[in-house]
Design a protein around this motif. Structure first.
Motif, PDB file in Angstrom:
ATOM      1  N   ASN A  86       0.849  -1.192   0.000  1.00  0.00           N
ATOM      2  CA  ASN A  86       0.000   0.000   0.000  1.00  0.00           C
ATOM      3  C   ASN A  86       0.885   1.241   0.000  1.00  0.00           C
ATOM      4  O   ASN A  86       1.118   1.862   1.041  1.00  0.00           O
ATOM      5  CB  ASN A  86      -0.931  -0.008   1.219  1.00  0.00           C
ATOM      6  N   SER A  88       0.518   4.328  -1.103  1.00  0.00           N
ATOM      7  CA  SER A  88      -0.045   5.623  -0.711  1.00  0.00           C
ATOM      8  C   SER A  88      -0.143   5.752   0.813  1.00  0.00           C
ATOM      9  O   SER A  88       0.066   6.831   1.373  1.00  0.00           O
ATOM     10  CB  SER A  88      -1.423   5.815  -1.344  1.00  0.00           C
ATOM     11  N   LEU A  89      -0.472   4.647   1.501  1.00  0.00           N
ATOM     12  CA  LEU A  89      -0.523   4.678   2.964  1.00  0.00           C
ATOM     13  C   LEU A  89       0.886   4.782   3.542  1.00  0.00           C
ATOM     14  O   LEU A  89       1.101   5.434   4.569  1.00  0.00           O
ATOM     15  CB  LEU A  89      -1.225   3.428   3.498  1.00  0.00           C
ATOM     16  N   ARG A 149      -6.441  10.066   6.352  1.00  0.00           N
ATOM     17  CA  ARG A 149      -6.672   8.796   5.647  1.00  0.00           C
ATOM     18  C   ARG A 149      -7.738   7.963   6.348  1.00  0.00           C
ATOM     19  O   ARG A 149      -8.608   7.373   5.707  1.00  0.00           O
ATOM     20  CB  ARG A 149      -5.368   8.004   5.541  1.00  0.00           C
ATOM     21  N   ARG A 152     -11.176   9.612   5.707  1.00  0.00           N
ATOM     22  CA  ARG A 152     -11.673   9.750   4.349  1.00  0.00           C
ATOM     23  C   ARG A 152     -11.573   8.483   3.508  1.00  0.00           C
ATOM     24  O   ARG A 152     -12.297   8.352   2.519  1.00  0.00           O
ATOM     25  CB  ARG A 152     -10.903  10.886   3.656  1.00  0.00           C
ATOM     26  N   ASP A 153     -10.672   7.574   3.878  1.00  0.00           N
ATOM     27  CA  ASP A 153     -10.464   6.364   3.077  1.00  0.00           C
ATOM     28  C   ASP A 153     -11.517   5.305   3.435  1.00  0.00           C
ATOM     29  O   ASP A 153     -11.555   4.819   4.570  1.00  0.00           O
ATOM     30  CB  ASP A 153      -9.061   5.816   3.329  1.00  0.00           C
ATOM     31  N   ASN A 154     -12.356   4.938   2.478  1.00  0.00           N
ATOM     32  CA  ASN A 154     -13.419   3.953   2.730  1.00  0.00           C
ATOM     33  C   ASN A 154     -12.858   2.577   3.061  1.00  0.00           C
ATOM     34  O   ASN A 154     -13.512   1.785   3.741  1.00  0.00           O
ATOM     35  CB  ASN A 154     -14.345   3.863   1.514  1.00  0.00           C
ATOM     36  N   ASP A 155     -11.655   2.271   2.567  1.00  0.00           N
ATOM     37  CA  ASP A 155     -11.046   0.969   2.866  1.00  0.00           C
ATOM     38  C   ASP A 155     -10.566   0.883   4.311  1.00  0.00           C
ATOM     39  O   ASP A 155     -10.502  -0.199   4.888  1.00  0.00           O
ATOM     40  CB  ASP A 155      -9.867   0.709   1.919  1.00  0.00           C
TER      41      ASP A 155
END
Length: 234
Positions: A86, A88-89, A149, A152-155
């Motif tokens: 991941n 971006s994370l 994150r 806002r991040d749905n995951d």
């Protein structure tokens, strides 16, 4: 007569408040460190006693101490698995963890400084402000990035708890207070090195800057709090 005595009374109250704040800071410094160390020791013992299917040996690691140490160091220092899975994370998680390492290094410089020869003490005295400031900036950016994150991040939302948000907010607030306390510290006011020496000698006459003291108190409370949470995974 009351009017003439008012400034003296006000100054006396201020001195008492400053002295009380200094004593409170010393108490948190010792208590926070001891609680952190005790909490980490208890966690380590509990992890070591877990059944084998709950322990880290389940993960595929190379045979031999050298190979295992290499994998662990790459993961601890660079978050290698997150980089692969991941990216971006990783961009917000890695600065956060690197910042924590730099802050810990700056704290080590501070703690060692009273017990080393004069020449080496001067080196540590020059090294800790840069290391600490860089670490706090990275912690601030990383914690805010991770907070956004998780919001806002749905995951990530299914795995985000109120405790996760609280923890990240505490790190951000601590970094802001410490950075502001260092930047706005009045000329001649006690800095981290003076506060540490004052704590070692329990010098209650030392005037600790209010903003910097608040940052230290929050940071030490956070230090004691960490072993009671999943953040103790380290």
């Amino acid at each position: 007569m009351v009017t003439n005595g008012a400034p003296a009374i006000i100054m006396y109250i201020l001195r008492v408040l400053i002295s009380t704040m200094t004593v409170l800071l010393y108490f948190f410094l010792y208590a926070g460190g001891l609680v952190f160390l005790a909490g980490c020791l208890i966690r380590a013992i509990r992890y070591a006693r877990l059944p084998i299917h709950l322990r880290w040996e389940l993960y595929p690691l190379p045979h031999g101490r050298a190979g295992q140490l290499k994998v662990m160091l790459l993961e601890i220092l660079f978050s290698k698995a997150l980089w692969k899975s991941n990216r971006s994370l990783w961009l917000v998680s890695f600065p956060f963890h690197l910042g924590l390492y730099l802050v810990a290094l700056a704290a080590a410089f501070l703690l060692l400084s009273p017990f080393v020869p004069g020449s080496l003490e001067n080196v540590l005295h020059k090294a800790y402000p840069t290391t600490g400031a860089a670490g706090l900036v990275l912690v601030l950016l990383g914690s805010l990035g991770l907070l956004l994150r998780r919001l806002r991040d749905n995951d990530l939302k299914p795995y985000t708890t109120a405790g996760d948000l609280f923890n990240l907010a505490c790190f951000a607030a601590t970094a802001i207070l410490l950075l502001a306390g260092a930047a706005l510290r009045p000329d001649g006011a006690a800095g981290p090195m003076a506060l540490l020496h004052g704590a070692l000698h329990f010098d209650t006459s030392l005037q600790a800057p209010a903003l910097l003291t608040c940052g230290c108190l929050l940071g030490l409370a956070l230090l004691a709090y960490i072993p009671t949470t999943h953040m103790a995974h380290f």
